[in-house]
Motif scaffolding. Structure first.
Motif, PDB file in Angstrom:
ATOM      1  N   LYS A   1      39.783   3.245   6.570  1.00  0.00           N
ATOM      2  CA  LYS A   1      40.294   3.096   7.939  1.00  0.00           C
ATOM      3  C   LYS A   1      39.679   4.148   8.849  1.00  0.00           C
ATOM      4  N   LYS A   2      39.551   5.361   8.356  1.00  0.00           N
ATOM      5  CA  LYS A   2      38.970   6.447   9.151  1.00  0.00           C
ATOM      6  C   LYS A   2      37.488   6.188   9.405  1.00  0.00           C
TER       7      LYS A   2
ATOM      8  N   ARG B   1      43.211  15.366  10.199  1.00  0.00           N
ATOM      9  CA  ARG B   1      43.043  14.136  10.986  1.00  0.00           C
ATOM     10  C   ARG B   1      42.431  12.973  10.200  1.00  0.00           C
ATOM     11  N   VAL B   2      42.643  12.998   8.903  1.00  0.00           N
ATOM     12  CA  VAL B   2      42.232  11.861   8.076  1.00  0.00           C
ATOM     13  C   VAL B   2      43.341  10.815   8.108  1.00  0.00           C
ATOM     14  N   ARG B   3      44.585  11.277   8.074  1.00  0.00           N
ATOM     15  CA  ARG B   3      45.768  10.403   8.159  1.00  0.00           C
ATOM     16  C   ARG B   3      46.283  10.395   9.585  1.00  0.00           C
ATOM     17  N   ASP B   4      46.857   9.248   9.978  1.00  0.00           N
ATOM     18  CA  ASP B   4      47.424   9.126  11.321  1.00  0.00           C
ATOM     19  C   ASP B   4      48.843   9.657  11.405  1.00  0.00           C
TER      20      ASP B   4
END
Length: 162
Positions: free
Chosen positions: A24-25, A156-159
C-alpha cells in the motif's frame, strides 16, 4: 519448546501480514482493487471493506513464498502461511464489519489472533510446532504487532498507530 520453528513461523507471519502494508505504501491507490468489489451484505455493510485488496493478498503470497525459500523452507509453505493469514485477516474484517466498526479500525485481539493462529495451525506439522509452540508464537505475534505497529506509524509506513 522449539525455538527455531517458532522463529521461522514468526518471520513468515510478519512477511504475510506486513507485505500488504508495504505494498500500500509503495503503490498508493494503484492496483488497490477491493477484494469484495464493494459488495454489501444483507445488513447493508461491506463484506470486508476497502482496505482488503487483491494487491494485498498477492503481495502477501509472493513475499511470504520468497521469504520461506530464503529461510530454506518450501515456497509452498510460505504461500500456505500467507493464504491462511490473509483468510484470518479477512475473517477478522468480516466480523468487524458486522460489529459496525469502520474499515482499518482497531480491535485488539481480533486484529492479531486469527491472522497468526490460523496459519500456525495450518503449518503446524510442516514446521514441527507443538500446541505450546503455537500458543507462544501467537502471544509473541500479538505483543510484537502492537509494538511494531506504533513504530511503523512513527516511520509513516502505517497510516494508523495500532
Amino acid at each position: 519448546m522449539s525455538v527455531v520453528p517458532i522463529l521461522q513461523a514468526l518471520l513468515l507471519l510478519t512477511l504475510a501480514n506486513g507485505a500488504p502494508v508495504v505494498a500500500k505504501k509503495v503503490f498508493g491507490s494503484r492496483f488497490a482493487l477491493p477484494l469484495d468489489a464493494g459488495a454489501l451484505l444483507f445488513d447493508g455493510r461491506p463484506v470486508f471493506g476497502t482496505s482488503k485488496t487483491v494487491r494485498g493478498i498477492l503481495a502477501s503470497v509472493v513475499a511470504t513464498a520468497i521469504g520461506a525459500a530464503l529461510l530454506g523452507l518450501h515456497y509452498e509453505l510460505g504461500s500456505l502461511v500467507a493464504i491462511v493469514a490473509m483468510a484470518g485477516d479477512l475473517f477478522a474484517s468480516f466480523l468487524k464489519r458486522r460489529l459496525n466498526l469502520p474499515s482499518s479500525s482497531q480491535a485488539i485481539g481480533l486484529d492479531q489472533v486469527p491472522e497468526s493462529l490460523f496459519p500456525l495451525l495450518a503449518c503446524r506439522v510442516a514446521l514441527s510446532l507443538s500446541y505450546a509452540d503455537i500458543f507462544v508464537a501467537v502471544w509473541i505475534f500479538f505483543v510484537g504487532e502492537l509494538a511494531i505497529s506504533r513504530i511503523l506509524y512513527i516511520l509513516r509506513v502505517r497510516d494508523q498507530p495500532y
